[in-house]
Design an enzyme around this catalytic site. Structure first.
Site, PDB file in Angstrom:
ATOM      1  N   GLU A  84       6.676   8.935  -1.050  1.00  0.00           N
ATOM      2  CA  GLU A  84       5.761   8.777   0.094  1.00  0.00           C
ATOM      3  C   GLU A  84       6.429   9.218   1.391  1.00  0.00           C
ATOM      4  O   GLU A  84       7.478   8.687   1.778  1.00  0.00           O
ATOM      5  CB  GLU A  84       5.320   7.315   0.210  1.00  0.00           C
ATOM      6  CG  GLU A  84       4.264   7.126   1.291  1.00  0.00           C
ATOM      7  CD  GLU A  84       3.726   5.701   1.358  1.00  0.00           C
ATOM      8  OE1 GLU A  84       3.655   5.027   0.308  1.00  0.00           O
ATOM      9  OE2 GLU A  84       3.371   5.278   2.465  1.00  0.00           O
ATOM     10  N   LYS A 278       2.836  -4.442   0.444  1.00  0.00           N
ATOM     11  CA  LYS A 278       2.991  -3.099  -0.142  1.00  0.00           C
ATOM     12  C   LYS A 278       3.989  -2.294   0.684  1.00  0.00           C
ATOM     13  O   LYS A 278       4.832  -1.568   0.156  1.00  0.00           O
ATOM     14  CB  LYS A 278       1.632  -2.403  -0.212  1.00  0.00           C
ATOM     15  CG  LYS A 278       1.638  -1.060  -0.920  1.00  0.00           C
ATOM     16  CD  LYS A 278       1.996   0.110  -0.031  1.00  0.00           C
ATOM     17  CE  LYS A 278       1.961   1.419  -0.809  1.00  0.00           C
ATOM     18  NZ  LYS A 278       2.487   2.549  -0.036  1.00  0.00           N
ATOM     19  N   ASP A 294      14.787  -2.088 -12.674  1.00  0.00           N
ATOM     20  CA  ASP A 294      13.419  -2.102 -13.188  1.00  0.00           C
ATOM     21  C   ASP A 294      12.459  -2.522 -12.068  1.00  0.00           C
ATOM     22  O   ASP A 294      12.300  -3.716 -11.796  1.00  0.00           O
ATOM     23  CB  ASP A 294      13.378  -3.081 -14.369  1.00  0.00           C
ATOM     24  CG  ASP A 294      12.017  -3.172 -15.021  1.00  0.00           C
ATOM     25  OD1 ASP A 294      11.032  -2.711 -14.417  1.00  0.00           O
ATOM     26  OD2 ASP A 294      11.942  -3.725 -16.128  1.00  0.00           O
ATOM     27  N   HIS A 391       2.656   9.011  10.356  1.00  0.00           N
ATOM     28  CA  HIS A 391       2.191   9.512   9.066  1.00  0.00           C
ATOM     29  C   HIS A 391       1.726  10.950   9.172  1.00  0.00           C
ATOM     30  O   HIS A 391       1.998  11.773   8.310  1.00  0.00           O
ATOM     31  CB  HIS A 391       1.023   8.650   8.562  1.00  0.00           C
ATOM     32  CG  HIS A 391       1.490   7.486   7.759  1.00  0.00           C
ATOM     33  ND1 HIS A 391       0.666   6.721   6.981  1.00  0.00           N
ATOM     34  CD2 HIS A 391       2.722   6.949   7.609  1.00  0.00           C
ATOM     35  CE1 HIS A 391       1.361   5.767   6.390  1.00  0.00           C
ATOM     36  NE2 HIS A 391       2.612   5.887   6.760  1.00  0.00           N
TER      37      HIS A 391
HETATM   38  C1  MEV Z   1       1.897   2.439   3.763  1.00  0.00           C
HETATM   39  O1  MEV Z   1       2.541   2.906   2.607  1.00  0.00           O
HETATM   40  C2  MEV Z   1       2.398   1.070   4.128  1.00  0.00           C
HETATM   41  C3  MEV Z   1       1.682   0.408   5.311  1.00  0.00           C
HETATM   42  O2  MEV Z   1       0.264   0.379   5.066  1.00  0.00           O
HETATM   43  C4  MEV Z   1       2.222  -0.997   5.388  1.00  0.00           C
HETATM   44  C5  MEV Z   1       1.493  -1.908   6.380  1.00  0.00           C
HETATM   45  O3  MEV Z   1       0.302  -1.694   6.631  1.00  0.00           O
HETATM   46  O4  MEV Z   1       2.149  -2.860   6.829  1.00  0.00           O
HETATM   47  C6  MEV Z   1       1.905   1.149   6.581  1.00  0.00           C
END
Ligand code: MEV
Length: 437
Positions: A84, A278, A294, A391
């Site tokens: 990513e 995430k 793992d 991003h």
């Molecule tokens: C993207 O991979 C992760 C984010 O969405 C985490 C977040 O929103 O805190 C930017």
């Protein structure tokens, strides 16, 4: 499509041939693509072929590095395997941000791992408990051949407990075992011990309860480690006076306020918590994968921990107390730095050497820091510029690569988007204009 028998017995070339002939319109191109990723170094390729079954090619992920991580006063460069865009840039930014503010303080609270023998029995709990207590020393004796080496190094089976689970499921009991596996992730050690415990239990129960062949007093269902390790915990923390967060004191206070509320929202709201966590896993998985651990086990355990109070919630916490901003994480992590892939995969060995060949405990701290850093960078963007700015810069490069932009085209398009909003169509438009000029 007909099913194939004996696929695993075919040679690698034969597997590729069968697959490409049966599943692809352009089998020649599919064959070319698969073989393009074969390594010319035959020995290295064989090593990778043998990691798993039915290998037909290699699947590359970028192996990157996030430098300048001050963890407990040591400066680390973190190896990260991740596809990513912007994850490594974000980690590096967070490392730089905290580098001159005292860095990351990390700790390991405990390292106990868990395994369970699940069984059914129509005996009542007091009867089973008496049997279990009388059999315990024999069970430990039978485990000796498996545990003696681990014990010499200071690990082994820490506890065995009979648990009554009949209120959750009829006739269900378990032996809940705790292990110390030192620098090994310990899955093989734990599972071997559990199977030995199960075999001993079955044998001894038959004698103890005077059972006939067709009426066993307990039925072993399965013996397996648990990836939920709430007593194998690492923590990491950053802190500084609020006014050090940004050059301007008022901005710093406003930032701290928004940051804390963003974390509180992730504590209160599962939809946000999942995305918040995430982002944490972006950092954790990347280091876990690069160090040959793992990541599925780590993921499963961490998400279960995030729900331990009955609602899925944030893994991080933030507060201001007496003018000090503190941001912290607490996560369960069962990691290894010996055994498994760590001895086999050349890049895993390299990643571990990059980290100074850490013990499992040290790696737990590093991984917890990677998660905290990633979360800090994400929230910082979210409550200030918004996430898309960073991003989209990375996205721009991906689009340019997708359209095979030359170095000079890249330079011109990047210059254009310094002051313009990136979108797929806008990039394509600018690139086309450039090419038609
Ligand atoms: C993207 O991979 C992760 C984010 O969405 C985490 C977040 O929103 O805190 C930017």
């Amino acid at each position: 499509m007909k099913q194939i028998l004996g696929f695993s017995k075919l040679s690698k070339d034969e597997k590729v041939e069968w697959l490409t002939q049966n599943y692809f319109k352009d089998s020649e191109n599919a064959t070319y693509l698969l073989k393009q990723y074969w390594n010319d170094d035959k020995k290295l390729q064989k090593l990778h072929d043998e990691f798993t079954e039915n290998t037909i090619s290699n699947y590359y992920l970028p192996f990157g590095v996030a430098p300048n991580f001050n963890i407990n006063g040591e400066i680390y460069a973190l190896p990260m395997a991740i596809e990513e865009s912007s994850v490594i840039a974000a980690a590096s930014n967070a490392a730089k941000f905290w580098g001159d503010k005292g860095g990351f303080k990390a700790n390991v609270i405990d390292t106990r791992k868990v395994g369970q023998v699940h069984f059914l029995s129509s005996q009542n709990f007091p009867a089973l408990e008496q049997f279990f207590n009388e059999s315990k020393s024999l069970i430990f004796n039978r485990l000796q051949p498996l545990t003696k080496n681990m014990e010499k190094r200071g690990g082994g089976v820490l506890s065995l407990e009979l648990r009554d689970k009949t209120s959750a499921l009829a006739n269900y009991y378990q032996i809940h075992a705790e292990f110390e596996t030192l620098d090994a992730m310990g899955a093989n050690f734990i599972n071997s011990c559990l199977e030995e415990i199960a075999a001993t239990l079955k044998e001894e129960a038959a004698k103890y309860f005077n059972a006939s062949e067709d009426q066993q007093p307990l039925e072993i269902i399965m013996s397996i480690l648990s990836n939920y390790v709430p007593n194998c915990i690492a923590t990491a923390e950053v802190s500084c006076p609020v006014e050090d967060l940004l050059p301007n004191k008022e901005d710093a206070q406003h930032f701290a306020h928004k940051f804390i509320e963003a974390v509180n929202i992730a504590k209160a709201e599962p939809y946000r918590a999942v995305t918040h966590n995430k982002g944490i896993m972006n950092g954790i998985d990347a280091v876990v994968l690069a160090t040959g651990n793992d990541f599925r086990a780590v993921e499963a355990g961490i998400h279960a921990y995030a729900s331990r109070n009955g609602q899925y919630s944030s893994l991080t916490s933030a507060k201001v107390e007496n003018g000090k901003f503190t941001f912290s994480i607490e996560i369960p992590l069962a990691l290894g730095t010996v055994g498994g892939l760590t001895n086999l995969h050349p890049l895993v060995k390299l990643a571990l050497e990059m980290l100074g060949n850490p013990s499992a405990k040290e790696l737990m701290k590093i991984v917890a820091v990677a998660g905290l850093a990633q979360n800090f960078a994400a929230i910082k963007s979210l409550v200030t510029t918004g996430i898309q700015e960073g991003h989209m810069k990375m996205h721009l490069m991906n689009i340019l690569n997708q359209f095979n932009a030359s170095p000079s085209e890249k330079q011109e398009v990047k210059a254009h988007f310094k002051n313009n909003t990136v979108s797929h169509s806008a990039v394509v438009e600018v690139l086309e204009k450039l090419r038609n000029a």
